[in-house]
Design a protein around this motif. Structure first.
Motif, PDB file in Angstrom:
ATOM      1  N   GLN B  81       0.793  -1.220   0.000  1.00  0.00           N
ATOM      2  CA  GLN B  81       0.000   0.000   0.000  1.00  0.00           C
ATOM      3  C   GLN B  81       0.827   1.272   0.000  1.00  0.00           C
ATOM      4  O   GLN B  81       0.555   2.198  -0.724  1.00  0.00           O
ATOM      5  N   ASN B  82       1.865   1.304   0.845  1.00  0.00           N
ATOM      6  CA  ASN B  82       2.525   2.595   1.033  1.00  0.00           C
ATOM      7  C   ASN B  82       3.812   2.745   0.262  1.00  0.00           C
ATOM      8  O   ASN B  82       4.684   3.493   0.664  1.00  0.00           O
ATOM      9  N   VAL B  83       3.952   2.049  -0.839  1.00  0.00           N
ATOM     10  CA  VAL B  83       5.207   2.197  -1.582  1.00  0.00           C
ATOM     11  C   VAL B  83       5.203   3.520  -2.320  1.00  0.00           C
ATOM     12  O   VAL B  83       4.170   4.112  -2.568  1.00  0.00           O
ATOM     13  N   GLU B  84       6.424   3.979  -2.642  1.00  0.00           N
ATOM     14  CA  GLU B  84       6.563   5.163  -3.478  1.00  0.00           C
ATOM     15  C   GLU B  84       6.386   4.709  -4.905  1.00  0.00           C
ATOM     16  O   GLU B  84       7.281   4.115  -5.491  1.00  0.00           O
ATOM     17  N   TYR B  88       9.070   2.477  -7.092  1.00  0.00           N
ATOM     18  CA  TYR B  88       8.801   1.045  -7.010  1.00  0.00           C
ATOM     19  C   TYR B  88       8.627   0.429  -8.388  1.00  0.00           C
ATOM     20  O   TYR B  88       9.118  -0.658  -8.660  1.00  0.00           O
ATOM     21  N   PHE B  89       7.914   1.155  -9.271  1.00  0.00           N
ATOM     22  CA  PHE B  89       7.676   0.583 -10.598  1.00  0.00           C
ATOM     23  C   PHE B  89       8.879   0.717 -11.493  1.00  0.00           C
ATOM     24  O   PHE B  89       9.078  -0.092 -12.394  1.00  0.00           O
ATOM     25  N   LEU B  90       9.702   1.743 -11.251  1.00  0.00           N
ATOM     26  CA  LEU B  90      10.818   1.993 -12.156  1.00  0.00           C
ATOM     27  C   LEU B  90      11.980   1.041 -11.913  1.00  0.00           C
ATOM     28  O   LEU B  90      12.724   0.703 -12.835  1.00  0.00           O
ATOM     29  N   ALA B  91      12.134   0.613 -10.652  1.00  0.00           N
ATOM     30  CA  ALA B  91      13.348  -0.131 -10.302  1.00  0.00           C
ATOM     31  C   ALA B  91      13.564  -1.398 -11.139  1.00  0.00           C
ATOM     32  O   ALA B  91      14.661  -1.596 -11.656  1.00  0.00           O
ATOM     33  N   PRO B  92      12.562  -2.275 -11.307  1.00  0.00           N
ATOM     34  CA  PRO B  92      12.859  -3.482 -12.080  1.00  0.00           C
ATOM     35  C   PRO B  92      13.169  -3.195 -13.539  1.00  0.00           C
ATOM     36  O   PRO B  92      13.854  -3.973 -14.191  1.00  0.00           O
ATOM     37  N   VAL B  93      12.670  -2.083 -14.041  1.00  0.00           N
ATOM     38  CA  VAL B  93      12.942  -1.774 -15.446  1.00  0.00           C
ATOM     39  C   VAL B  93      14.374  -1.293 -15.600  1.00  0.00           C
ATOM     40  O   VAL B  93      15.102  -1.722 -16.491  1.00  0.00           O
ATOM     41  N   ALA B 138      14.826   0.397  -5.607  1.00  0.00           N
ATOM     42  CA  ALA B 138      13.992  -0.709  -5.122  1.00  0.00           C
ATOM     43  C   ALA B 138      13.918  -0.686  -3.603  1.00  0.00           C
ATOM     44  O   ALA B 138      12.853  -0.829  -3.018  1.00  0.00           O
ATOM     45  N   GLY B 139      15.062  -0.501  -2.948  1.00  0.00           N
ATOM     46  CA  GLY B 139      15.069  -0.525  -1.501  1.00  0.00           C
ATOM     47  C   GLY B 139      14.291   0.623  -0.891  1.00  0.00           C
ATOM     48  O   GLY B 139      13.498   0.431   0.026  1.00  0.00           O
ATOM     49  N   TRP B 140      14.492   1.822  -1.409  1.00  0.00           N
ATOM     50  CA  TRP B 140      13.814   2.980  -0.837  1.00  0.00           C
ATOM     51  C   TRP B 140      12.340   2.975  -1.179  1.00  0.00           C
ATOM     52  O   TRP B 140      11.491   3.264  -0.349  1.00  0.00           O
ATOM     53  N   GLY B 141      12.038   2.624  -2.398  1.00  0.00           N
ATOM     54  CA  GLY B 141      10.651   2.703  -2.813  1.00  0.00           C
ATOM     55  C   GLY B 141       9.776   1.645  -2.171  1.00  0.00           C
ATOM     56  O   GLY B 141       8.558   1.784  -2.138  1.00  0.00           O
ATOM     57  N   SER B 142      10.374   0.570  -1.652  1.00  0.00           N
ATOM     58  CA  SER B 142       9.556  -0.495  -1.079  1.00  0.00           C
ATOM     59  C   SER B 142       8.954  -0.109   0.250  1.00  0.00           C
ATOM     60  O   SER B 142       8.077  -0.811   0.752  1.00  0.00           O
ATOM     61  N   ASN B 143       9.450   0.929   0.892  1.00  0.00           N
ATOM     62  CA  ASN B 143       8.885   1.368   2.166  1.00  0.00           C
ATOM     63  C   ASN B 143       8.934   0.250   3.211  1.00  0.00           C
ATOM     64  O   ASN B 143       7.985   0.006   3.932  1.00  0.00           O
ATOM     65  N   ASN B 144      10.061  -0.460   3.258  1.00  0.00           N
ATOM     66  CA  ASN B 144      10.185  -1.643   4.103  1.00  0.00           C
ATOM     67  C   ASN B 144      11.583  -1.608   4.712  1.00  0.00           C
ATOM     68  O   ASN B 144      12.556  -1.355   4.018  1.00  0.00           O
TER      69      ASN B 144
END
Lengths: 524, 327, 151
Positions: B81-84, B88-93, B138-144
Motif C-alpha cells: 500500500q505505502n510504496v513510493e 517502485y515501478f521503475l526499479a525493475p525496469v 527498489a530498496g527505498w521505494g519499497s517502504n520496508n
C-alpha cells in the motif's frame, strides 16, 4: 564446602526448617525454609558462595503457595532447595532479580501462571500468554485475574523513537530456530537492544501433567524437546522410577545410554546443519542430514519412530534391541568418524567461517552464575560442568569419556565443543556396546496404575542443550500433583540480550544460531 | 522485392541494420542465458548437496525454467500500500537496461560483435554502475525496513568493489594498449593474459563476484538475516526481472573475464563462439560452485577486504605492470 | 583481523580451495535421496503407523478384543473415541462391534498396544493415509480388520 555453607546458613539466616534431605530419595541435599524477610539475604549468601539458580517455580498447596528455589554449584554437586511460603489470597514476595538476573523471567512466569506479585521486579508483565487470561492457569482453584493486571496485557508495543527503528526477527524465520520472535532496536547495522518475545508455542505441558497419569504423560516430553526426545523421555521415566523405587535391569540401562547418545548426536547434527545455514552456507545442512538419516533409520528399527520417541517405559524399555541394531550402530560409528574430517575441511577450516565465528558473541565465565546457564554454552566458557559426570545416571559412571571445554566462550568455541561432544558420544556408544549385558529389558513387577508414595523429587539429565530437570510432587494418586520441567534453553536464551547489545545484526544472528535453542522447550 | 530491401538498406544504412539484428540476437542470448542458468543453478546445487535437482518437468528437468517463467507471468502483481509508486515501478525496469547495453560490445567471435566501440570497456563499466541505482530505488521505494537495509548494504558494496574491478582491468589495458575489447582479445594471440597477470585475474574475479551480489558477498539478499533484502516486496514478473538481471550480470562478468584474461574466442579446431561460450560457462560454474560452498562474509569484513586488500594489491600490480612495460 | 598479513592470506585462500574440493567431490558422488513417489521405501517391521486389530490365534475371523476399555481410558490424547461391543448369544465375553480411532490426535505412543490385556492391538505399517476432510481421519479399525480378512 558443604560444611562452610551450612555454618554460614546457620549463622546468618534464621530459618524455620533446615534439614539435610536424602539425596538418593529426593534428588537434593539440603532443604531450607525461609521467610519473606530473609529470602534476599539467602540469595545473596548463595551468590557469594558461587551457587547458581537452577530453577525457580511455584507449587499451589491450596492453603498457601510455596515458592521453590533450587541452588546448585558448578564446582561440586550440592543441591539446595529453598522454599518460601506465601499467602494464597494475597501472594506477595520480594524479588531476587537484582541478585540473580535469571530470576526476572522465572518470576514473570510465576506471576503469569500463579498470580504472585514480586516487589521490586523491574518489568512484571506476562511472559507467555499474550492474548490475555481470565484466571491464573496453574492454580488448583479458579482464581480470576484482577482488572488492573489485565491492562498490562497486550501492551507490548515498542515506543517509537528517533534515530532508531525496530525490526522483528521472526516469528517466521528462514532459519530453523523455531518460532522465536526477537524485537531488535537498531541504529543502522548496530543493535541497541534485543528482547525475545516468547509464548508462540506455549502448550501448557505442566498443566497437562496434572491431568494425566504418569503413564499417560509419556508422549509429552518428546514434544517438549523434539531433537533430543529420548533424553527428555529418560528424564521423565527415571524420575518416576526413582520416586517409586523401581529397579531397572542392567541391560535396559545400557540400551538407554546407547540410544540417548545416538539421539544426542542427531540433535547436534541438526544444529550443525542449521548454524552454517544462518551464516549463508547452505550445503552442510544436507550433508549433516545425510548422517542424521542413518541415525534415524537405526532408531526407527528399534523404536518405531523417527523424531518424537516414546520408547522408554517405567522399569525398562518398550521392546528389546537385536543384533542388527548393534551391527548397524558399529557401521555408523565407523562412517561418522570419517565424516568428521570432511566437516573440518568444509567448515571448521574455512577462513570465511572462522572470521564470522571467532571473537563474536563472547560470554564471560563469571556471568554464568547470574543466569544459570548449562550445557555446551557454559562448557565453551571453560567451566567443565556436565550432569553426566556430576551426578551420573544410567550407565555414565561405567564408561570413560572427557568433557570438552572451550576457552573464550565465543561462537567458535561453542562450535568446537559441540563437534568434540559428538566424538565423545561415539566413544560412549562404543564402550557401552562392548559391555552390553544380556538379561531382561524390563522390570518384572511394575504396577499398571502407578501410585508413588508422598514426597517430592528433583532429577536432572544432560540433554543436548544443557541440564534438563524434572521436579515432581506426588500426593499418592496416579496423577502428579505438580510436575515442573526445568529446561536449558530458557536460561541460555536469557543471556542473548546482553550478548547482542552493541553488535552488528549479522553477529547477533550467528550468536543466536550458536545457542542451539529449541523453542518448544522454552515455551513448554 | 530485392529492390525494396536494397532501398531500405540505402535509406537506413547498413550499420543500423546490423545494429538491429545484433540487438535482437543479444535479446535472444540474454533470455536463453537466463533459462539455462536457472536450470543449471538448481541442478548444480542439487548435485553438490547429494540430491538431484528438478527432474519431473521434462527430461532431467530441462523444461523447469519454462514452467517457472509461466508461473511467474501468471502471478498476481501485488503492490503494497505505502510504496513510493514511481520508484517502485521503475526499479525493475532500470535494473535490466544496463545489462543489455553491455552486451553490445562483447565479442562472441571474431566477427560476431554487435558494435566494436573503441572505448568498449568504458561503456561496460559505466553502465554497470547504473544498476546500483536501481537497487537503491527498489530498496527505498519499497517502504520496508528490510529492503532499505539490503539496498544500503548493496550500494556500499558496489561502490567499494568498483575500484579494484577497474584497477585490475587497467593492468590488461595498458598491456594491450587499447580500450577496445576486440583489440584486447587479439593481443592475446600468443599467450593468454591469465598467465601474464594472475593477480589481476584473481582480483577481477573476486570483485566481479561481489559486483553481482553473489555468495560469499550476497549480503543484500541475505536470506537468513533479512528475509530477502532489497527485493522482499517484489513478486511475480518484477521479481523475475531482478533475477534475470542478476544472472545476466553474472554472464557479463564472466564474459569480460574471458575476454580479458582467457583469450576470448581464441582456440583451436572448434569455431570461436563455442570456445567463448565454453570458457564463459566454465567461469559461471565456478561462481555457482562458490555459492554452494562458502558462508557469507560480514559487512565490515566485506568492506575491509575491498579497501584494505584488493585495492592495494591491484594498485601494486598496476604499478609493477607499468614499470615492466616501460623497461 | 589480520587481513594485511600475507601468510594469513595464503592460508585463508588454501582453506577456501580445500572447501571447494569437498563440494566438487560431492558433485560427482552418487545421489543419496530416494525419489519417493516413483520409488517405494522399505518400511521397517517395528514402524509405528496407526494401530490395527490383530486376528485371534484360534479363530482368525475375529479379534481377541474383550471390550474392557483399558485402551480408551489410558489414551493420553483421547484418540480412541469409543470402543463398543455387545454380548452375543452363547458367548462368555463381549464381542467388538465398533472401534473408532481419531488419528488427528493420536501420537503413536504405544500405550494402548502395551496395556491391552489380550494383545489385540498392534502397529500397522501404513503411512499413506492422507485425506482431505477431518471425517476421513476417523479410522474404523473393525472395518479395516474385516477388509483385511476378506482378502
Amino acid at each position: 564446602m558443604v560444611e562452610k555453607i551450612l555454618e554460614e546458613i546457620k549463622a546468618s539466616l534464621v530459618t524455620a526448617g533446615l534439614h539435610e534431605a536424602s539425596y538418593a530419595q529426593n534428588g537434593y541435599h539440603l532443604s531450607l525454609e525461609l521467610q519473606t524477610g530473609n529470602i534476599t539475604d539467602g540469595a545473596k549468601l548463595f551468590m557469594a558462595n558461587a551457587f547458581y539458580l537452577e530453577d525457580l517455580f511455584c507449587v499451589d498447596y491450596i492453603d498457601y503457595l510455596e515458592l521453590v528455589y533450587f541452588f546448585n554449584s558448578y564446582k561440586e554437586l550440592y543441591r539446595v532447595k529453598v522454599t518460601l511460603k506465601v499467602d494464597a489470597d494475597k501472594p506477595v514476595a520480594p524479588t531476587i532479580s537484582h541478585i540473580y538476573t535469571m530470576a526476572r523471567w522465572y518470576e514473570r512466569e510465576i506471576h503469569e501462571f500463579f498470580g504472585v506479585y514480586f516487589d521490586g521486579h523491574p518489568n512484571l508483565t506476562y511472559l507467555f500468554l499474550h492474548d490475555g487470561i481470565d484466571h491464573y492457569p496453574l492454580r488448583k482453584k479458579r482464581v480470576p485475574v484482577p482488572d488492573e493486571d489485565k491492562k498490562l496485557l497486550n501492551s507490548f508495543k515498542p515506543r517509537e523513537e528517533d534515530d532508531c527503528f525496530f525490526v522483528n526477527l521472526g516469528p517466521q524465520h528462514p532459519s530453523t530456530h523455531g518460532v522465536l520472535r526477537v524485537v531488535v532496536k537498531m541504529d543502522g547495522e548496530y543493535i541497541i537492544s534485543a528482547e525475545p518475545v516468547l509464548g508462540y508455542l506455549h502448550r501448557m505441558h505442566e498443566k497437562m501433567a496434572e491431568n494425566r497419569s504418569y503413564l499417560q504423560f509419556l508422549p509429552n516430553p518428546a514434544r517438549i524437546d523434539y531433537p533430543g526426545a529420548l533424553l527428555l523421555n529418560l528424564a521423565h521415566v527415571a524420575t518416576v522410577e526413582k520416586l517409586c523405587s523401581i529397579e531397572v535391569p542392567e541391560r535396559a540401562h545400557y540400551v538407554r545410554t546407547i540410544t540417548c547418545e545416538l539421539n544426542r548426536i542427531a540433535s547436534h547434527l541438526l544444529w550443525f546443519g542449521a548454524f552454517p545455514a544462518d551464516l549463508g552456507a547452505l550445503t552442510p545442512f544436507m550433508y549433516a542430514f545425510d548422517d542424521r538419516e542413518q541415525i534415524l533409520d537405526i532408531l526407527e528399527d528399534v523404536t518405531g519412530s523417527r523424531l518424537t520417541y516414546c520408547y522408554f517405559r517405567f522399569g525398562g524399555l518398550y521392546n528389546d534391541i537385536d543384533d542388527t541394531f548393534i551391527d548397524k550402530t558399529k557401521n555408523f560409528i565407523k562412517r561418522m568418524r570419517e565424516r568428521f574430517s570432511m566437516y573440518d575441511k568444509l567448515i571448521t577450516g574455512n577462513v570465511i567461517f572462522v572470521n564470522r565465528a571467532e571473537g563474536t558473541g563472547i560470554f564471560k565465565q563469571d556471568e554464568a552464575i547470574k543466569y544459570g546457564c548449562t550445557g555446551p554454552f557454559i562448557r565453551s566458557t571453560g567451566i567443565p560442568y556436565d550432569i553426566r559426570k556430576a551426578e551420573p545416571y544410567a550407565v555414565y559412571d561405567q564408561v570413560d569419556f572427557d568433557i570438552p571445554t572451550g576457552t573464550i566462550g565465543d561462537n567458535m568455541d561453542r562450535y568446537r565443543v559441540r563437534m568434540a561432544e559428538m566424538e565423545m558420544s561415539l566413544r560412549i556408544i562404543e564402550q557401552a556396546i562392548a559391555k552390553l549385558p544380556t538379561g531382561p529389558f524390563k522390570a518384572e513387577k511394575v504396577p499398571k496404575k502407578l501410585k508413588p508414595p508422598k514426597g517430592d523429587i528433583y532429577f536432572a539429565v544432560e540433554s543436548s542443550r544443557g541440564e534438563a530437570g524434572v521436579y515432581v510432587v506426588s500426593d499418592e494418586s496416579d496423577t502428579p500433583y505438580r510436575m515442573r520441567w526445568r529446561v536449558p534453553s530458557f536460561s541460555n536464551l536469557m543471556t542473548f540480550p546482553s550478548l547482542a547489545e552493541g553488535n552488528l545484526i549479522a553477529d547477533a544472528i550467528a550468536t543466536l544460531g550458536s545457542y542451539d535453542i529449541v523453542v518448544p522447550e522454552i515455551d513448554r | 522485392m530485392m529492390q525494396n530491401i536494397n532501398n531500405i538498406i540505402e535509406l537506413v544504412g547498413w550499420e543500423a541494420i546490423k545494429l538491429i539484428i545484433g540487438l535482437i540476437g543479444v535479446l535472444v542470448v540474454v533470455v536463453v542465458n537466463a533459462l539455462v542458468l536457472t536450470w543449471a543453478e538448481r541442478k548444480v546445487s542439487g548435485h553438490m548437496q547429494r540430491r538431484i535437482g528438478p527432474k519431473e518437468v521434462g527430461p532431467y528437468g530441462l523444461l523447469q525454467p519454462i514452467a517457472d517463467t509461466l508461473k511467474l507471468i501468471a502471478k498476481e502483481l501485488l503492490t503494497p500500500q505505502n510504496v513510493e509508486k514511481p520508484l517502485y515501478f521503475l526499479a525493475p525496469v532500470i535494473v535490466f537496461i544496463p545489462v543489455m547495453v553491455s552486451f553490445v560490445v562483447i565479442p562472441f567471435d571474431a566477427y560476431l560483435q554487435v558494435k566494436d566501440i573503441n572505448v568498449g570497456i568504458l561503456v561496460i563499466l559505466a553502465f554497470s554502475s547504473l544498476s546500483v541505482l536501481s537497487i537503491l530505488l527498489a530498496g527505498w521505494g519499497s517502504n520496508n525496513k528490510y529492503s532499505l537495509i539490503g539496498s544500503v548494504r548493496s550500494v556500499a558494496q558496489n561502490i567499494a568493489y568498483e575500484i579494484p574491478l577497474l584497477l585490475a582491468l587497467l593492468s590488461v589495458v595498458i598491456m594491450a594498449n587499447s580500450l577496445s575489447l576486440k583489440d584486447i582479445v587479439e593481443s592475446q594471440k600468443g599467450l593468454w593474459n591469465i598467465f601474464v597477470q594472475p593477480i589481476a585475474f584473481l582480483v577481477f574475479f573476486i570483485a566481479g563476484v561481489a559486483e553481482t551480489n553473489r555468495t560469499p558477498f550476497d549480503l543484500p539478499e541475505a536470506e537468513s538475516e533479512l528475509v530477502a533484502g532489497f527485493h522482499t516486496e517484489y513478486s511475480g514478473m518484477r521479481f523475475a526481472l531482478f533475477f534475470l538481471a542478476e544472472y545476466t550480470n553474472m554472464f557479463i562478468i564472466c564474459a569480460i573475464t574471458t575476454t580479458f584474461f582467457l583469450g576470448g574466442y581464441q582456440g583451436p579446431i572448434l569455431p570461436g563462439f563455442v570456445w567463448f561460450f565454453g570458457k564463459t560457462y566454465l567461469l559461471v560454474f565456478v561462481i555457482l560452485w562458490f555459492r554452494w560452498t562458502f558462508p557469507r562474509v560480514r559487512f565490515d569484513q566485506l568492506l575491509n577486504l575491498s579497501w584494505k586488500l584488493l585495492i592495494p594489491v591491484s594498485l601494486v600490480n598496476l604499478i609493477v605492470t607499468g614499470g615492466i612495460l616501460k623497461l | 583481523m589480520a587481513i594485511t598479513n600475507p601468510v594469513e592470506i595464503i592460508k585463508g585462500a588454501i582453506s577456501l580451495v580445500i572447501g571447494l574440493g569437498v563440494t566438487i567431490k560431492a558433485f560427482f558422488s552418487p545421489v543419496i535421496t530416494t525419489q519417493y513417489p516413483r520409488v517405494e521405501l522399505k518400511i521397517s517391521p517395528r514402524f509405528r503407523g496407526h494401530t490395527k486389530l490383530v486376528a485371534d490365534k484360534e479363530n482368525p475371523d475375529r479379534t481377541p478384543c474383550i471390550v474392557c476399555g483399558m485402551c480408551e481410558k489410558n489414551c493420553p490424547s483421547g484418540a480412541i473415541v469409543k470402543v463398543v461391543g455387545e454380548k452375543k448369544e452363547g458367548e462368555k465375553k463381549k464381542t467388538l462391534t465398533s472401534y473408532i480411532l481419531d488419528f488427528t490426535t493420536c501420537s503413536q505412543c504405544g500405550i494402548c498396544v502395551e496395556i491391552c490385556p489380550v494383545d489385540a492391538l498392534a502397529f500397522s505399517a501404513e503411512y499413506n493415509r492422507a485425506v482431505f476432510t477431518r471425517e476421513g481421519c476417523q479410522f474404523d479399525l473393525v472395518k479395516e480388520f474385516e477388509k483385511r480378512n476378506a482378502r
